[in-house]
Motif scaffolding. Sequence first.
Motif, PDB file in Angstrom:
ATOM      1  N   LEU A   1       0.929  -0.932  -0.106  1.00  0.00           N
ATOM      2  CA  LEU A   1       0.188  -0.461  -0.203  1.00  0.00           C
ATOM      3  C   LEU A   1       0.638   1.386   0.352  1.00  0.00           C
ATOM      4  CD1 LEU A   1      -2.851   1.180   0.245  1.00  0.00           C
ATOM      5  CD2 LEU A   1      -2.222   1.045   2.613  1.00  0.00           C
ATOM      6  N   ARG A   2       2.060   1.265   0.635  1.00  0.00           N
ATOM      7  CA  ARG A   2       2.765   2.072   0.953  1.00  0.00           C
ATOM      8  C   ARG A   2       3.789   2.791  -0.561  1.00  0.00           C
ATOM      9  NH1 ARG A   2       5.487   1.136   4.765  1.00  0.00           N
ATOM     10  NH2 ARG A   2       7.469   0.059   3.015  1.00  0.00           N
ATOM     11  N   ALA A   3       3.715   1.507  -1.325  1.00  0.00           N
ATOM     12  CA  ALA A   3       4.387   1.535  -2.812  1.00  0.00           C
ATOM     13  C   ALA A   3       2.947   2.590  -3.621  1.00  0.00           C
ATOM     14  CB  ALA A   3       5.153   0.501  -3.364  1.00  0.00           C
ATOM     15  N   LEU A   4       2.131   2.171  -3.333  1.00  0.00           N
ATOM     16  CA  LEU A   4       0.908   2.007  -4.109  1.00  0.00           C
ATOM     17  C   LEU A   4       0.758   3.392  -4.012  1.00  0.00           C
ATOM     18  CD1 LEU A   4      -1.008   1.134  -6.093  1.00  0.00           C
ATOM     19  CD2 LEU A   4      -2.871   0.674  -4.642  1.00  0.00           C
ATOM     20  N   LEU A   5       0.973   4.271  -2.843  1.00  0.00           N
ATOM     21  CA  LEU A   5      -0.158   5.725  -2.664  1.00  0.00           C
ATOM     22  C   LEU A   5       1.150   6.737  -2.501  1.00  0.00           C
ATOM     23  CD1 LEU A   5      -1.577   5.113   0.456  1.00  0.00           C
ATOM     24  CD2 LEU A   5      -2.609   5.170  -1.798  1.00  0.00           C
ATOM     25  N   ALA A   6       2.701   6.193  -3.232  1.00  0.00           N
ATOM     26  CA  ALA A   6       3.446   6.823  -3.406  1.00  0.00           C
ATOM     27  C   ALA A   6       3.390   8.021  -4.663  1.00  0.00           C
ATOM     28  CB  ALA A   6       5.289   6.220  -3.710  1.00  0.00           C
ATOM     29  N   PRO A   7       3.202   7.618  -6.125  1.00  0.00           N
ATOM     30  CA  PRO A   7       3.132   8.135  -6.843  1.00  0.00           C
ATOM     31  C   PRO A   7       1.464   9.426  -6.534  1.00  0.00           C
ATOM     32  CG  PRO A   7       2.370   6.710  -8.104  1.00  0.00           C
ATOM     33  CD  PRO A   7       3.303   5.844  -6.057  1.00  0.00           C
ATOM     34  N   VAL A   8       0.775   8.606  -6.006  1.00  0.00           N
ATOM     35  CA  VAL A   8      -0.734   9.801  -5.354  1.00  0.00           C
ATOM     36  C   VAL A   8      -0.847  10.763  -4.073  1.00  0.00           C
ATOM     37  CG1 VAL A   8      -2.950   9.360  -4.679  1.00  0.00           C
ATOM     38  CG2 VAL A   8      -1.986   7.580  -5.825  1.00  0.00           C
ATOM     39  N   VAL A   9       0.613  10.213  -3.171  1.00  0.00           N
ATOM     40  CA  VAL A   9       0.781  10.987  -2.330  1.00  0.00           C
ATOM     41  C   VAL A   9       1.529  12.461  -2.846  1.00  0.00           C
ATOM     42  CG1 VAL A   9       1.580  11.339  -0.017  1.00  0.00           C
ATOM     43  CG2 VAL A   9       0.318   9.950  -0.809  1.00  0.00           C
TER      44      VAL A   9
ATOM     45  N   ARG B   1       7.008  -1.386  -5.999  1.00  0.00           N
ATOM     46  CA  ARG B   1       5.728  -0.821  -6.961  1.00  0.00           C
ATOM     47  C   ARG B   1       5.059  -1.496  -8.328  1.00  0.00           C
ATOM     48  NH1 ARG B   1       7.539   4.924  -8.672  1.00  0.00           N
ATOM     49  NH2 ARG B   1       5.041   4.822  -9.952  1.00  0.00           N
ATOM     50  N   ILE B   2       6.132  -2.356  -8.431  1.00  0.00           N
ATOM     51  CA  ILE B   2       5.995  -2.966  -9.768  1.00  0.00           C
ATOM     52  C   ILE B   2       4.532  -4.526  -9.134  1.00  0.00           C
ATOM     53  CG2 ILE B   2       6.626  -4.752 -11.133  1.00  0.00           C
ATOM     54  CD1 ILE B   2       9.258  -3.120 -10.697  1.00  0.00           C
TER      55      ILE B   2
ATOM     56  N   GLU C   1       0.486  -5.442  -9.833  1.00  0.00           N
ATOM     57  CA  GLU C   1      -0.372  -6.105 -10.554  1.00  0.00           C
ATOM     58  C   GLU C   1      -1.450  -6.866  -9.353  1.00  0.00           C
ATOM     59  OE1 GLU C   1       3.423  -9.660  -9.912  1.00  0.00           O
ATOM     60  OE2 GLU C   1       4.576  -8.603 -11.696  1.00  0.00           O
ATOM     61  N   GLN C   2      -0.923  -6.565  -8.212  1.00  0.00           N
ATOM     62  CA  GLN C   2      -2.139  -6.225  -7.024  1.00  0.00           C
ATOM     63  C   GLN C   2      -2.917  -5.904  -7.472  1.00  0.00           C
ATOM     64  OE1 GLN C   2      -2.468  -9.246  -5.253  1.00  0.00           O
ATOM     65  NE2 GLN C   2      -0.157  -9.350  -5.598  1.00  0.00           N
ATOM     66  N   VAL C   3      -3.101  -4.869  -8.018  1.00  0.00           N
ATOM     67  CA  VAL C   3      -3.837  -3.482  -8.414  1.00  0.00           C
ATOM     68  C   VAL C   3      -5.147  -4.369  -9.445  1.00  0.00           C
ATOM     69  CG1 VAL C   3      -5.083  -1.360  -9.343  1.00  0.00           C
ATOM     70  CG2 VAL C   3      -2.965  -1.402  -7.759  1.00  0.00           C
ATOM     71  N   GLY C   4      -4.273  -5.052 -10.352  1.00  0.00           N
ATOM     72  CA  GLY C   4      -5.340  -5.794 -11.286  1.00  0.00           C
ATOM     73  C   GLY C   4      -6.079  -6.828 -10.907  1.00  0.00           C
TER      74      GLY C   4
END
Length: 599
Positions: free
Chosen positions: A150-158, A239-240, A244-247
């Motif tokens: 979750l931290r890696a996924l939110l990095a570009p958003v934050v 992040r990679i 994958e988990q997002v899909g």
Amino acid sequence: MALLPAAVAVVLLAGRVTGHLGAGTGWDLARWITGGLAVLSLLLAALVAVVVARARPALSPSVPISEKSAPDLYRLVRDLADRLEVPAPSAIALTPDCDSWLEDRTHRAHGAHGPPRRSGGPAGGERRVPEAPVLVIGSPFLWWMRVAELRALLAPVVAGTGPSAHPDIAAARRFIRGLDAAVAVAARARRPLRDLPLRFVGRVARLLLRAGREHATIMERAVAAAASERAQTVDYGLRIVAQEQVGLAYAGWDRLLTRVALPAWRMGRWPSRLDAGVVSALTELSRRDRLADGFASRLGERPACDLLEEPGAIDRAASLLAARLFHGGPSEPGPDWSPVGWNQYPEEVVDRKWRLEAARLHRVLDNLPATALPAAPPAAAAPAQDPAATAPPLSYARTAARTPGDRPAERPPADEPSPGQPADESSLGPPAADRHDEQQPAPAPGPTLARVIDRLTHDERAGDLVAARLGAEVEREEREEAARQAACGTSQQDAAIGVAWGDGMAEGGLPLFPLQPPRTGRELLADHVTAMVCCAAVDTAGAAPGLDWLDGPALLVDGARRADLGRPVLSLVDDGDAEPLRGWLTTIGVRPEKPVRLV
């Protein structure tokens, strides 16, 4: 353009005062005309400015998360913002969707707490300091993803909070949002007195939006590129994996909504732990799909939902919001809109769904015209007249109050009077001596699977007619339910929100996002026949209703799911061939001639 007529009027008036322009009648008429146009253009410009300034941009429906209810989540986001050297989001909210974004909600604070604070600029003046946007996180991510993912996924958003704090970017976005809100206000105008002015405002706002579309697109692309480049220094490898988990999360979430949640919503029940269910659905998907094999091994790590103090309460609120968004249910639980847990789902949703559809199928069969009904199969002794063609239609009440042991009351035979009704000669018919050759009418058929199979087997037209009637019946019920929900919710929502200038939500409720396209008559007929078969299997063969996390309602026989019912049903519905279905019923031990319980 609004100031141009006023500028021309000023030039003409100044020329008259200074004597540079003549004082003839033509000049005076020109001054009056330009003066009138100037006043009109300034009034219209003021109208557009007032509507754009007062209209509130659309807000994404979400569940607000206070820092008290999720201190660890706020700490994770602030640490991430510090690593990225950007301002931390002002708040966090959850959305029942597989997406995350930043949302500026300062227009809400403007009306309640005044304008944003100002600070001294380089020249000693004041500059607007925009408030940090709100971080909106997809609720399925918190339950399926691990904390590091979750931290890696939110990095570009934050990282996008950095450009959001720039005064010029904030002003440009505020202007675009104001125009968009003005278009929405004009689209919802219904009062005749202000309808025409708001239509004019809407046309001007659309013109300005089209003119600035390319510039806004270039700006947002530059902002996204800058945020992505800044976030590359944080957990790049994770992040990679997170992407994958997002899909995978999106696939499981979509199946859970369409196959599991939607049947419950249509019955007035909403699963109260959708996000917890997505973990079970994705775990099952990981077991079935070899491409997702191994993803379930991550479940031993700390889930992101542990960052919440009360994940169950948050899951319940997100589940209710999902029902409102995708189905249009009420905003609060009630007698006709109650939550259901996963343990009670098979009995309270699956079994009831099957029996409601079986009851609807029999109502349609009862109401078919006599000329459309096929003849019943001949008896062993002599052909018998089908009483369903002449008897009044049966009625089965749709109520949950009926106990499992109740059965629909069977009608008396046609040659016997109803209890309490006197018999007369016309009803008794000819004397027994004169009717010894006559065939006695059989009792009206009850709700049996054999009756459905006979109807669809002996006449090809019956299937088409039943399918059309089922489609009309379902459409009518959906219209009535939508009208009832709109009548219950409109007054409460109008009292709670300011409808005069809009709040970004659809009139009478939230904007709906349909999960499934409309079903055809044949699809409805297949679903109803399947429901009738499942009811017969439960009542006569000891089967049980069950829940499949990816496919929804399931029939359990000896504790195992039977997924081979679809083809025999389609053979009956599409081709009128009942032999595959009869063979399946014999294998399971279902007795189609036995009445089934309907609700």
